[in-house]
Structures are given as C-alpha cells and as structure tokens.
Scaffold this active site. Structure first.
Site, short mmCIF file in Angstrom:
data_model
loop_
_atom_site.label_atom_id
_atom_site.label_comp_id
_atom_site.label_asym_id
_atom_site.label_seq_id
_atom_site.Cartn_x
_atom_site.Cartn_y
_atom_site.Cartn_z
N ARG A 1 21.23 13.33 -26.76
CA ARG A 1 21.76 14.17 -24.89
C ARG A 1 21.25 15.10 -25.73
NH1 ARG A 1 27.98 13.72 -25.01
NH2 ARG A 1 27.68 15.87 -25.59
N ASN A 2 20.97 15.60 -26.65
CA ASN A 2 19.59 16.92 -26.57
C ASN A 2 18.53 16.64 -25.79
OD1 ASN A 2 18.14 18.66 -27.90
ND2 ASN A 2 19.22 18.90 -29.42
N ALA A 3 18.06 17.74 -24.70
CA ALA A 3 17.17 17.95 -23.82
C ALA A 3 15.54 17.59 -24.20
CB ALA A 3 17.53 19.01 -22.43
#
Length: 164
Positions: A39-41
């Site tokens: 989920r790290n962008a």
C-alpha cells in the site's frame, strides 16, 4: 530489541535526484526491497514523475527505470532499533553517510526527503549541501501518512524540475 538495517544505495554517476526515506519498514525488510509494502504509494508517485507505470514491473525493472531516469534511492538512517514500522518508534538511529554519498554524485541536482522524519534527520546532516543541489521535502508515500493520493502526487510532481 534488535537493530534494523537499511539497504545499499541505488545510485550511479548519472543520478540527478536522490530520494531519501527514513528506514525501511518491516514489509520492505521482509521482501528486501525499497518501498515493499503493497500500500506504499512510492512507486505510483515516482512513476508519475518519470512518466512510467512502475507498479506492474518487477523490482529489478523498477530500479533500472529509476536509474535510467536519473533517480537514486537511499535512507537517512543506516540502522536503528524500532518495533514495527512507524518512524515515531525509531530509537537509537545510526545516520547513513549522506555527505559521502551526495559528494560522490557528480550529476546530482536535488535531494528529496520522503516524509517528515527523513527531512528532519536528513536536513540535520546535509546542513550545507553542495552548490547547485537543492533540498526538497515531500509528503510521505507511506500508507501511515493519511493524505489523498492526488495531494501527494501534486507535491511529488515538483521533482520533475530536478530531473528536467
């Protein structure tokens, strides 16, 4: 408490933009990849800057695309004690040799800090960056930093000037 250590820098002589995080989180350490939390962008954000769709690529292909675009990666902390992955839990950090790395990159134009902890710690070390090298603070790409993606992307888009 065990110490957690970061990864080697991803740079070469053509690195014009160096992006510094704080210290890899547990998900990244587990897969031995920068920004390995699903989920790290980060990969979406930097992909928008360099004009590449990075998430579908393999990790090695992502790193190659960054290098080809003149982007390097590293962290401001070489190692630290930290339960979990939150920057607020970092204890007894050992600084990475930022001055040594920055001084070894002849094409460097900018150093960008991915998040508040990276900016605070990195700016304390790089108080006198080389001439022509700007320092840029960015909102964190971490899912723990709750901010709309579009807002983060607008802030990260400034990095294009460092590459252009």
């Amino acid at each position: 408490m065990t110490r957690k250590a970061g990864f080697d820098p991803v740079v070469d002589a053509n690195t014009r933009l160096l992006i510094l995080g704080s210290l890899p989180g547990d998900a990244s350490l587990k897969v031995a990849q920068y920004y390995g939390h699903p989920r790290n962008a980060f990969w979406r954000l930097i992909g928008g800057v360099i004009g590449r769709d990075l998430p579908p690529l393999t990790y090695d292909e992502r790193l190659a695309a960054l290098k080809a675009a003149g982007v390097g990666l590293w962290d401001v902390i070489a190692s630290a004690e930290r339960p979990g992955s939150l920057d607020a839990a970092i204890r007894r950090p050992e600084a990475a040799d930022l001055c040594g790395l920055v001084g070894s990159l002849p094409a460097l134009r900018a150093v960008a800090f991915n998040g508040g902890a990276a900016a605070r710690l990195g700016r304390a070390v790089l108080v006198d960056p080389p001439a022509g090298v700007s320092l840029i603070d960015l909102p964190s790409s971490s899912p723990a930093h709750a901010r709309p993606f579009a807002e983060k992307a607008a802030a990260w888009a400034r990095l294009g000037r460092a590459l252009g």
